[in-house]
Motif scaffolding. Sequence first.
Motif, PDB file in Angstrom:
ATOM      1  N   ALA A 255       0.873  -1.187  -0.012  1.00  0.00           N
ATOM      2  CA  ALA A 255      -0.036  -0.038  -0.082  1.00  0.00           C
ATOM      3  C   ALA A 255       0.939   1.039  -0.119  1.00  0.00           C
ATOM      4  O   ALA A 255       0.470   2.153  -0.786  1.00  0.00           O
ATOM      5  N   SER A 256       1.960   1.273   0.709  1.00  0.00           N
ATOM      6  CA  SER A 256       2.910   2.357   0.771  1.00  0.00           C
ATOM      7  C   SER A 256       3.425   2.753  -0.445  1.00  0.00           C
ATOM      8  O   SER A 256       3.596   3.830  -0.963  1.00  0.00           O
ATOM      9  N   LEU A 257       3.937   1.577  -1.249  1.00  0.00           N
ATOM     10  CA  LEU A 257       4.556   1.724  -2.497  1.00  0.00           C
ATOM     11  C   LEU A 257       3.722   2.158  -3.645  1.00  0.00           C
ATOM     12  O   LEU A 257       3.831   3.383  -4.344  1.00  0.00           O
ATOM     13  N   ALA A 258       2.277   1.717  -3.683  1.00  0.00           N
ATOM     14  CA  ALA A 258       1.239   2.440  -4.451  1.00  0.00           C
ATOM     15  C   ALA A 258       0.876   3.568  -4.164  1.00  0.00           C
ATOM     16  O   ALA A 258       0.606   4.332  -5.206  1.00  0.00           O
ATOM     17  N   ILE A 259       0.846   3.966  -3.079  1.00  0.00           N
ATOM     18  CA  ILE A 259       0.612   5.349  -2.621  1.00  0.00           C
ATOM     19  C   ILE A 259       1.541   6.165  -2.988  1.00  0.00           C
ATOM     20  O   ILE A 259       1.471   7.499  -3.351  1.00  0.00           O
ATOM     21  N   SER A 260       2.832   5.977  -2.743  1.00  0.00           N
ATOM     22  CA  SER A 260       4.053   6.963  -3.256  1.00  0.00           C
ATOM     23  C   SER A 260       4.290   6.969  -4.624  1.00  0.00           C
ATOM     24  O   SER A 260       4.945   7.831  -5.171  1.00  0.00           O
ATOM     25  N   LEU A 261       3.514   6.101  -5.590  1.00  0.00           N
ATOM     26  CA  LEU A 261       3.932   6.049  -6.929  1.00  0.00           C
ATOM     27  C   LEU A 261       3.713   7.374  -7.722  1.00  0.00           C
ATOM     28  O   LEU A 261       4.424   7.836  -8.431  1.00  0.00           O
ATOM     29  N   PRO A 262       2.514   8.005  -7.341  1.00  0.00           N
ATOM     30  CA  PRO A 262       2.057   9.403  -8.200  1.00  0.00           C
ATOM     31  C   PRO A 262       3.221  10.397  -7.722  1.00  0.00           C
ATOM     32  O   PRO A 262       3.791  11.158  -8.566  1.00  0.00           O
ATOM     33  N   VAL A 263       3.435  10.398  -6.381  1.00  0.00           N
ATOM     34  CA  VAL A 263       4.713  11.350  -6.005  1.00  0.00           C
ATOM     35  C   VAL A 263       6.089  11.211  -6.681  1.00  0.00           C
ATOM     36  O   VAL A 263       6.754  12.032  -7.159  1.00  0.00           O
ATOM     37  N   LEU A 264       6.388   9.722  -6.742  1.00  0.00           N
ATOM     38  CA  LEU A 264       7.689   9.299  -7.438  1.00  0.00           C
ATOM     39  C   LEU A 264       7.476   9.728  -9.101  1.00  0.00           C
ATOM     40  O   LEU A 264       8.603  10.361  -9.639  1.00  0.00           O
ATOM     41  N   ALA A 265       6.269   9.305  -9.645  1.00  0.00           N
ATOM     42  CA  ALA A 265       6.210   9.623 -10.918  1.00  0.00           C
ATOM     43  C   ALA A 265       6.272  11.132 -11.276  1.00  0.00           C
ATOM     44  O   ALA A 265       6.956  11.656 -12.273  1.00  0.00           O
ATOM     45  N   ALA A 266       5.687  11.889 -10.546  1.00  0.00           N
ATOM     46  CA  ALA A 266       5.722  13.451 -10.670  1.00  0.00           C
ATOM     47  C   ALA A 266       7.137  14.105 -10.621  1.00  0.00           C
ATOM     48  O   ALA A 266       7.701  14.735 -11.434  1.00  0.00           O
ATOM     49  N   GLY A 267       7.819  13.416  -9.617  1.00  0.00           N
ATOM     50  CA  GLY A 267       9.361  13.861  -9.381  1.00  0.00           C
ATOM     51  C   GLY A 267      10.267  13.456 -10.697  1.00  0.00           C
ATOM     52  O   GLY A 267      11.051  14.456 -11.018  1.00  0.00           O
ATOM     53  N   PHE A 268       9.903  12.467 -10.992  1.00  0.00           N
ATOM     54  CA  PHE A 268      10.717  11.680 -11.983  1.00  0.00           C
ATOM     55  C   PHE A 268      10.353  12.502 -13.404  1.00  0.00           C
ATOM     56  O   PHE A 268      11.436  12.832 -14.156  1.00  0.00           O
ATOM     57  N   ALA A 269       9.037  12.710 -13.799  1.00  0.00           N
ATOM     58  CA  ALA A 269       8.804  13.617 -14.870  1.00  0.00           C
ATOM     59  C   ALA A 269       9.317  14.854 -14.767  1.00  0.00           C
ATOM     60  O   ALA A 269       9.651  15.456 -15.827  1.00  0.00           O
ATOM     61  N   ALA A 270       9.411  15.441 -13.661  1.00  0.00           N
ATOM     62  CA  ALA A 270       9.621  16.876 -13.659  1.00  0.00           C
ATOM     63  C   ALA A 270      11.180  17.088 -12.969  1.00  0.00           C
ATOM     64  O   ALA A 270      11.415  18.263 -12.665  1.00  0.00           O
ATOM     65  N   GLN A 271      12.157  16.119 -13.180  1.00  0.00           N
ATOM     66  CA  GLN A 271      13.327  16.309 -12.470  1.00  0.00           C
ATOM     67  C   GLN A 271      14.287  17.324 -12.929  1.00  0.00           C
ATOM     68  O   GLN A 271      14.767  18.039 -12.344  1.00  0.00           O
ATOM     69  N   ASP A 272      13.884  17.481 -14.358  1.00  0.00           N
ATOM     70  CA  ASP A 272      15.083  18.514 -15.099  1.00  0.00           C
ATOM     71  C   ASP A 272      14.462  19.715 -14.442  1.00  0.00           C
ATOM     72  O   ASP A 272      15.342  20.741 -14.228  1.00  0.00           O
ATOM     73  N   LYS A 273      13.157  20.031 -14.785  1.00  0.00           N
ATOM     74  CA  LYS A 273      12.567  21.463 -13.993  1.00  0.00           C
ATOM     75  C   LYS A 273      12.980  21.467 -12.639  1.00  0.00           C
ATOM     76  O   LYS A 273      13.275  22.897 -12.172  1.00  0.00           O
ATOM     77  N   LEU A 274      12.836  20.630 -11.857  1.00  0.00           N
ATOM     78  CA  LEU A 274      13.023  20.771 -10.411  1.00  0.00           C
ATOM     79  C   LEU A 274      14.675  21.208 -10.194  1.00  0.00           C
ATOM     80  O   LEU A 274      14.835  22.091  -9.152  1.00  0.00           O
ATOM     81  N   VAL A 275      15.467  20.423 -10.872  1.00  0.00           N
ATOM     82  CA  VAL A 275      17.135  20.866 -10.598  1.00  0.00           C
ATOM     83  C   VAL A 275      17.305  22.138 -11.188  1.00  0.00           C
ATOM     84  O   VAL A 275      17.976  23.016 -10.606  1.00  0.00           O
ATOM     85  N   GLN A 276      16.613  22.592 -12.439  1.00  0.00           N
ATOM     86  CA  GLN A 276      16.955  24.019 -12.715  1.00  0.00           C
ATOM     87  C   GLN A 276      16.020  25.154 -11.862  1.00  0.00           C
ATOM     88  O   GLN A 276      16.775  26.135 -11.458  1.00  0.00           O
ATOM     89  N   GLY A 277      14.964  24.714 -11.624  1.00  0.00           N
ATOM     90  CA  GLY A 277      14.345  25.543 -10.674  1.00  0.00           C
ATOM     91  C   GLY A 277      14.959  26.017  -9.017  1.00  0.00           C
ATOM     92  O   GLY A 277      15.162  26.949  -8.828  1.00  0.00           O
ATOM     93  N   LEU A 278      15.448  24.821  -8.268  1.00  0.00           N
ATOM     94  CA  LEU A 278      16.071  24.733  -7.182  1.00  0.00           C
ATOM     95  C   LEU A 278      17.760  25.423  -7.574  1.00  0.00           C
ATOM     96  O   LEU A 278      17.995  25.717  -6.547  1.00  0.00           O
ATOM     97  N   SER A 279      18.046  25.239  -8.569  1.00  0.00           N
ATOM     98  CA  SER A 279      19.487  25.926  -8.667  1.00  0.00           C
ATOM     99  C   SER A 279      19.423  27.489  -9.315  1.00  0.00           C
ATOM    100  O   SER A 279      20.749  28.189  -9.543  1.00  0.00           O
ATOM    101  N   LEU A 280      18.278  27.932  -9.652  1.00  0.00           N
ATOM    102  CA  LEU A 280      18.065  29.376 -10.046  1.00  0.00           C
ATOM    103  C   LEU A 280      18.908  30.470  -9.084  1.00  0.00           C
ATOM    104  O   LEU A 280      18.553  30.164  -7.888  1.00  0.00           O
ATOM    105  N   GLY A 281      19.769  31.178  -9.323  1.00  0.00           N
ATOM    106  CA  GLY A 281      20.207  31.881  -8.323  1.00  0.00           C
ATOM    107  C   GLY A 281      21.578  31.568  -7.572  1.00  0.00           C
ATOM    108  O   GLY A 281      22.136  31.985  -6.702  1.00  0.00           O
ATOM    109  N   ALA A 282      21.947  30.172  -7.763  1.00  0.00           N
ATOM    110  CA  ALA A 282      22.840  29.632  -6.758  1.00  0.00           C
ATOM    111  C   ALA A 282      24.175  30.001  -7.651  1.00  0.00           C
ATOM    112  O   ALA A 282      25.061  30.062  -6.664  1.00  0.00           O
ATOM    113  N   VAL A 283      24.398  30.152  -8.867  1.00  0.00           N
ATOM    114  CA  VAL A 283      25.674  30.728  -9.418  1.00  0.00           C
ATOM    115  C   VAL A 283      25.580  31.735  -9.934  1.00  0.00           C
ATOM    116  O   VAL A 283      24.354  31.909 -11.017  1.00  0.00           O
ATOM    117  N   LYS A 284      26.170  32.871  -9.741  1.00  0.00           N
ATOM    118  CA  LYS A 284      26.041  34.126 -10.604  1.00  0.00           C
ATOM    119  C   LYS A 284      26.797  34.143 -11.763  1.00  0.00           C
ATOM    120  O   LYS A 284      27.900  33.681 -11.916  1.00  0.00           O
TER     121      LYS A 284
END
Length: 284
Positions: A255-284
Amino acid sequence: MSAAAVRLGTRSRRKGVGLGLVAWLLGILFFLPIAWMALTSFHSEEDAATNPPSFAASLTLDGYREFFGAGGGASPWPALINSTVASLASTLFVLVLALPAAYALSIRPVKKWTDVLFFFLSTKMLPAVAGLLPLYLFAKNTDMLDNIWLLVILYTSMNLPIAVWMMHSFLAEIPVAIIEAARVDGAKLPTILTRVVAPIALPGIAATALICFIFSWNELLFARVLTGVVAETAPVFLTGFITSQGLFLAKVCAASLAISLPVLAAGFAAQDKLVQGLSLGAVK
């Protein structure tokens, strides 16, 4: 090349290799519990309860069948739908409210904007349990108990401060000259937000949306107290597997794995945007 430069390059490579090994080790340590949960979910209850655990135990889908109601239990689909509605709707409302707020605090700063940001942050300092009773009484007196839209409102208010903080840092990196050029061309504020600011800050918006979605999907305390049957969410449904008859480890892992799949899928699909977004402003 001088000997000092060679030694410096060797030392830098060793340092890079060492940091890489530490990163891999930390990644494996974080991944091991998830891998163990996934493996246990494919075991029978007898094999899952053995101590020490058996890695060579036969695999089965019984845990997933029971989770999806094949054994006559409750279906998880209403709870999954409720979690999806509450998470997506609250995330959408957060983005709609946070974008103009972050614009006012970064690109067009209001007076004492730092005080405003710290006020937003101060709302996260109150322990969630301290506001539980007032919220319960409010929901009871307004007939909002066991209502999915109450969770949407709560999740929106809970995630809005962190969203404003994140998007403020993202929007601060947008060149003001681009916005001034759009204003000279006659663009109004809604047009500037949707056609100028939003496309440039898309990685940051995606990162903010993903984090708000994860926070909303994983929230348990308010959903457990303020919902019953109609608005039950997936984390609340998961707690129903822990009964007075005992803890069924394989079924809970499934049950825990099945309920976690939507979050894992969303994170995997948006991982490039997530890395870009969290690194904005990190390097001038």
